[in-house]
Design a protein around this motif. Structure first.
Motif, PDB file in Angstrom:
ATOM      1  N   TYR A 148     -30.434 -27.127   4.463  1.00 29.12           N
ATOM      2  CA  TYR A 148     -30.322 -26.003   5.537  1.00 29.12           C
ATOM      3  C   TYR A 148     -31.342 -24.846   5.531  1.00 29.12           C
ATOM      4  O   TYR A 148     -31.634 -24.401   4.299  1.00 29.12           O
ATOM      5  CB  TYR A 148     -28.802 -25.230   5.494  1.00 29.12           C
ATOM      6  N   HIS A 157     -35.024 -18.869   4.901  1.00 27.62           N
ATOM      7  CA  HIS A 157     -33.697 -18.956   3.845  1.00 27.62           C
ATOM      8  C   HIS A 157     -33.341 -20.139   3.680  1.00 27.62           C
ATOM      9  O   HIS A 157     -33.610 -21.169   4.604  1.00 27.62           O
ATOM     10  CB  HIS A 157     -32.525 -18.356   4.699  1.00 27.62           C
ATOM     11  N   SER A 159     -30.550 -23.040   1.975  1.00 30.84           N
ATOM     12  CA  SER A 159     -29.365 -23.493   1.159  1.00 30.84           C
ATOM     13  C   SER A 159     -29.257 -25.005   1.168  1.00 30.84           C
ATOM     14  O   SER A 159     -29.858 -25.623   1.882  1.00 30.84           O
ATOM     15  CB  SER A 159     -28.161 -22.772   1.554  1.00 30.84           C
ATOM     16  N   ASN A 163     -23.987 -24.820   4.119  1.00 26.85           N
ATOM     17  CA  ASN A 163     -24.588 -23.961   4.793  1.00 26.85           C
ATOM     18  C   ASN A 163     -24.122 -22.624   4.468  1.00 26.85           C
ATOM     19  O   ASN A 163     -23.000 -22.218   4.969  1.00 26.85           O
ATOM     20  CB  ASN A 163     -24.503 -24.060   6.322  1.00 26.85           C
ATOM     21  N   ILE A 165     -26.214 -19.618   4.804  1.00 29.66           N
ATOM     22  CA  ILE A 165     -27.210 -18.783   5.151  1.00 29.66           C
ATOM     23  C   ILE A 165     -26.852 -17.596   5.939  1.00 29.66           C
ATOM     24  O   ILE A 165     -26.127 -17.672   6.809  1.00 29.66           O
ATOM     25  CB  ILE A 165     -28.403 -19.664   5.892  1.00 29.66           C
ATOM     26  N   MET A 167     -28.109 -14.645   8.077  1.00 28.85           N
ATOM     27  CA  MET A 167     -29.376 -14.202   8.566  1.00 28.85           C
ATOM     28  C   MET A 167     -29.279 -13.111   9.583  1.00 28.85           C
ATOM     29  O   MET A 167     -28.149 -12.708  10.094  1.00 28.85           O
ATOM     30  CB  MET A 167     -30.265 -15.502   9.447  1.00 28.85           C
ATOM     31  N   SER A 176     -30.833 -27.904  10.111  1.00 28.50           N
ATOM     32  CA  SER A 176     -29.365 -27.628   9.797  1.00 28.50           C
ATOM     33  C   SER A 176     -28.713 -29.135   9.450  1.00 28.50           C
ATOM     34  O   SER A 176     -27.881 -29.686  10.264  1.00 28.50           O
ATOM     35  CB  SER A 176     -28.633 -27.058  10.890  1.00 28.50           C
TER      36      SER A 176
END
Lengths: 353, 405
Positions: A148, A157, A159, A163, A165, A167, A176
């Motif tokens: 992700y 960012h 991960s 997920n 993240i 933001m 994604s």
């Protein structure tokens, strides 16, 4: 000397074929003769041609069976998405510039990973090598499937698996996970695809006709004999492997920038095999053949759409028939005779006239 | 040495060709009666309705169900007079690239309205093209949020001209967790097996876990697998060892049938609970129906519902195609009928420009109420294209789908 002539002639045929095809198709597309269906196939065909030329470098010239070309394509494609996302976020939107940077980055990343991979891979030979490349291709795709990645004003960012993240308001997801890349601003064009095909041909022919190319082919024909005359077999094979991976990455970058949304599962084992089919059908080490075979096989399923539900069945049958026919010695011999007859009759006509 | 590689390459190529062959054969055996052509021709002026879905490959059961039901609905509508449709259904193998090709084929044909795609992944890849050309589309079964939102992570920037007939994936996960929290008699310890490289599966999984936390549902084990997995004994053993008495399967029916087989082999009999992807499990080739006995699923449609509309649809479908329609067929049937209703109520004709048709349909869909077979009550849409309707739980008893209530 004769060899040199032959390879020069081969490359001339390839270049003129590509340029002629480009001019004809551009005119047809411009005049609206192709329709949306075939116009939209122009860029994917270029992508697959570049990937197949790259693979032919590895399978045909270096003689190592690589079943992971789709993995390198996915690396290029997702690198392109990340780079394009970052560029767009910072206000760079000129398609040509974005595409150029994306392709360069995709090529470099795929080439670098190809080099890393070649360290364990090229310790092996033959079938074992093929299986390891297959595994690497799968690993790349499975890793990307769990990534992700988002961008906002604080930067990128990242991960993995889940997920997580968080933001800022203006943040944008680039990749994604299994949903893949979404909302990419497309930037590919047929002209870019054509140039990429041309560049990859120049690179491959240049290497084939260089000292390195002859060394690579010597290793392919007899590794031990090549080593005894002082050729570093591992280094030469690495060169071929990296070039192949890099071209796969370039093809992937072009592909990624052509579709606004795609998932990593697109670049699975089947795609690797498909590209291998293009190479085998086109002829190992034969770039012109690869270009023709790729174009035919990418366009074929779309041409067969009128067959409705029997489409993929007929496609498979046609594929088998083509493979058998092009590998049949008698048919090959007849074709050769036919060509020679034509040449002779042509000569005859000239002298008569 | 060179020959050997050529040989290997050829074998690999033939293997590839054979898998393509196999999947096509599978699809043609499922499709009964509708082998003739993809374009339904009608006389006079008709709206050109485009659609694409997997008619070959892994997910072909869905594509064929949608195609059959759409043809059925169009036959009925055309017979009535008034609004006329002409359907062009293209194969996209549930592949993103093939879906774009299918879209371009449809655009060349002059499509005016569309059923988008059957699967989410394909829908996601063609949605921007629909937006660009401003063609109205309603997907029967593309349930991902990425089909209707440009920014699917935050559900922002809807396309606006793309609507859904089915629930979005997150809603399914939430509804499943709510249902399990209310029906504690099914079990209290939940094990989950989901496919973590699939958009549909992870979408449901994520919201299920979040909602389960809210409702104090206990998740005792989580097993994952990826595309093409065939052995589920490890995941089943994991759930069994954790003592799960409900196993939640937010996955499609092919892997689910293998999960059920693995559970039987391990002598493990929890309550299995799935979502709409589970639909179709009974019509799968060579599937032992006794395995699915007692399987729960949350799906908007059940073929045994007693209302008149459902009954007449099920009967017509059975008469024409010889099998019980699944939820995908029902969604497609509703989608076409909703389109017909919206077109009836607006003043556009097949001669109107696509921009006018899209504007009229968008206005109709956001304001009308529709009554169909995929919900007990009214069906409405919001301006983002999301559908609002009540889910139904069904259970498999004696090899047939039955309402759980």
């Amino acid at each position: 000397m004769k060899e040199k002539f032959k390879s020069n002639r081969n490359s001339t045929v390839s270049y003129s074929l590509v340029i002629a095809l480009f001019i004809i198709l551009s005119i047809m597309s411009g005049a609206g003769l192709l329709g949306r269906k075939y116009s939209s196939l122009l860029v994917p065909v270029c992508c697959y041609i570049v990937a197949a030329i790259g693979l032919n470098m590895n399978v045909g010239i270096s003689g190592e069976l690589n079943l992971g070309q789709a993995g390198f394509m996915s690396l290029g494609a997702f690198t392109a998405v990340i780079v394009a996302g970052a560029l767009n976020f910072h206000g760079v939107t000129a398609p040509a510039l974005v595409l150029l940077i994306c392709i360069v980055c995709g090529t470099l990343i795929a080439g670098f990973l190809g080099w890393l991979m070649s360290i364990p891979v090229l310790k092996l030979e033959g079938d074992y090598l093929a299986i390891v490349t297959l595994a690497f291709g799968q690993i790349i795709v499975n890793i990307i499937n769990n990534v992700y990645l988002g961008i906002d004003e604080n930067g990128l960012h990242f991960s993995f698996v889940n997920n997580s993240i968080q933001m800022q308001e203006d943040g944008k997801m680039l990749i994604s996970g299994p949903m893949g890349a979404t909302g990419v601003n497309t930037a590919s064009s047929f002209l870019a695809g054509f140039l990429l095909v041309l560049i990859s041909l120049i690179v491959v022919y240049h290497i084939m006709n260089s000292r390195n190319g002859r060394a690579i082919m010597a290793c392919r024909d007899n590794r031990i004999a090549a080593s005894t005359v002082g050729i570093n077999a591992v280094a030469e094979k690495t060169l071929a492997f990296v070039i192949s991976a890099a071209l796969g990455g370039a093809a992937g970058a072009l592909y990624g920038m052509n579709y606004s949304s795609f998932a990593a599962t697109k670049f699975d084992f089947n795609l690797s095999i498909l590209i291998l089919v293009y190479v085998v059908l086109g002829g190992l080490g034969n770039m012109t053949g690869t270009i023709i075979a790729t174009t035919l096989l990418v366009v074929l399923p779309e041409v067969l759409r009128f067959l409705s539900i029997y489409r993929m069945l007929i496609y498979a049958v046609v594929l088998i028939v083509i493979m058998i026919v092009t590998n049949n010695q008698t048919i090959r011999l007849r074709l050769k005779n036919l060509r020679q007859n034509k040449k002779e009759s042509g000569k005859g006509a000239k002298t008569n006239g | 040495m060179k020959k050997k590689f050529l040989c290997l390459g050829l074998i690999a190529a033939l293997c590839g060709a054979m898998t393509a062959c196999g999947s096509s054969a599978g699809s043609s055996s499922v499709s009964s009666g509708s082998a003739s052509g993809t374009v339904t021709k009608v006389s006079g002026d008709a709206f050109k309705l485009g659609a694409s879905g997997p008619l070959s490959g892994d997910a072909s059961v869905y594509g064929i169900a949608v195609k059959n039901a759409a043809e059925l609905a169009i036959d009925e509508i055309n017979k009535k007079g008034g609004i006329q449709f002409e359907l062009n259904f293209q194969d996209d193998q549930a592949d993103t690239e093939a879906a774009v090709n299918a879209y371009n084929t449809l655009a060349d044909w002059g499509m005016q309205v569309s059923l988008l795609t059957v699967t989410s992944g394909s829908g996601q890849s063609v949605a921007p093209l629909y937006k660009q050309d401003n063609i109205f589309a309603i997907t029967p079964s593309g349930s991902s949020t990425a089909v209707i939102y440009q920014d699917a992570e935050n559900n922002k920037d809807p396309y606006g001209n793309i609507f859904q007939m089915c629930f979005t994936d997150p809603n399914q996960g939430k509804a499943s967790a709510d249902y399990l929290a209310e029906h504690t008699d099914l079990g209290t310890k939940v094990g989950i097996i989901y496919r973590n490289d699939d958009n549909y599966s992870t979408g449901i999984y994520n919201t299920f876990v979040a909602e389960a936390k809210e409702k104090n549902l206990k998740i005792v084990s989580t097993g994952t697998f990826t595309k093409g997995a065939t052995d589920f004994s490890v995941q089943i053993k994991q759930a069994k060892d954790a003592g799960a008495d409900i196993v939640f399967l937010p996955i499609y029916y092919q892997p689910a049938s293998l999960v059920l087989q693995a559970a039987k082999n391990a002598g493990y009999t929890p309550t299995f609970f799935g979502c709409d992807g589970m639909d179709g499990i009974l019509t799968q080739d060579n599937f032992d129906k006794s395995l699915a006995e007692g399987l729960y699923m949350l799906t908007p449609f059940s073929a045994d519902a007693t209302d008149e509309k459902t009954q007449s649809f099920v009967k017509a479908y059975k008469d024409k195609y010889g099998e019980t329609p699944n939820q995908f067929a029902a969604d497609a049937y509703d989608a076409v009928n909703a389109l017909a209703q919206a077109l009836e109520n607006s003043d556009v004709t097949p001669k109107s420009s696509t921009d006018d048709i899209t504007a009229a349909l968008t206005k109709q869909f956001t304001s009308m109420t529709f009554q169909g077979i995929t919900a007990p009550g009214d069906i409405t849409w919001n301006e983002n294209g999301e559908v609002s309707k009540e889910p139904r739980a069904i259970v498999i008893k004696d090899g047939a789908y039955v309402s759980a209530e």
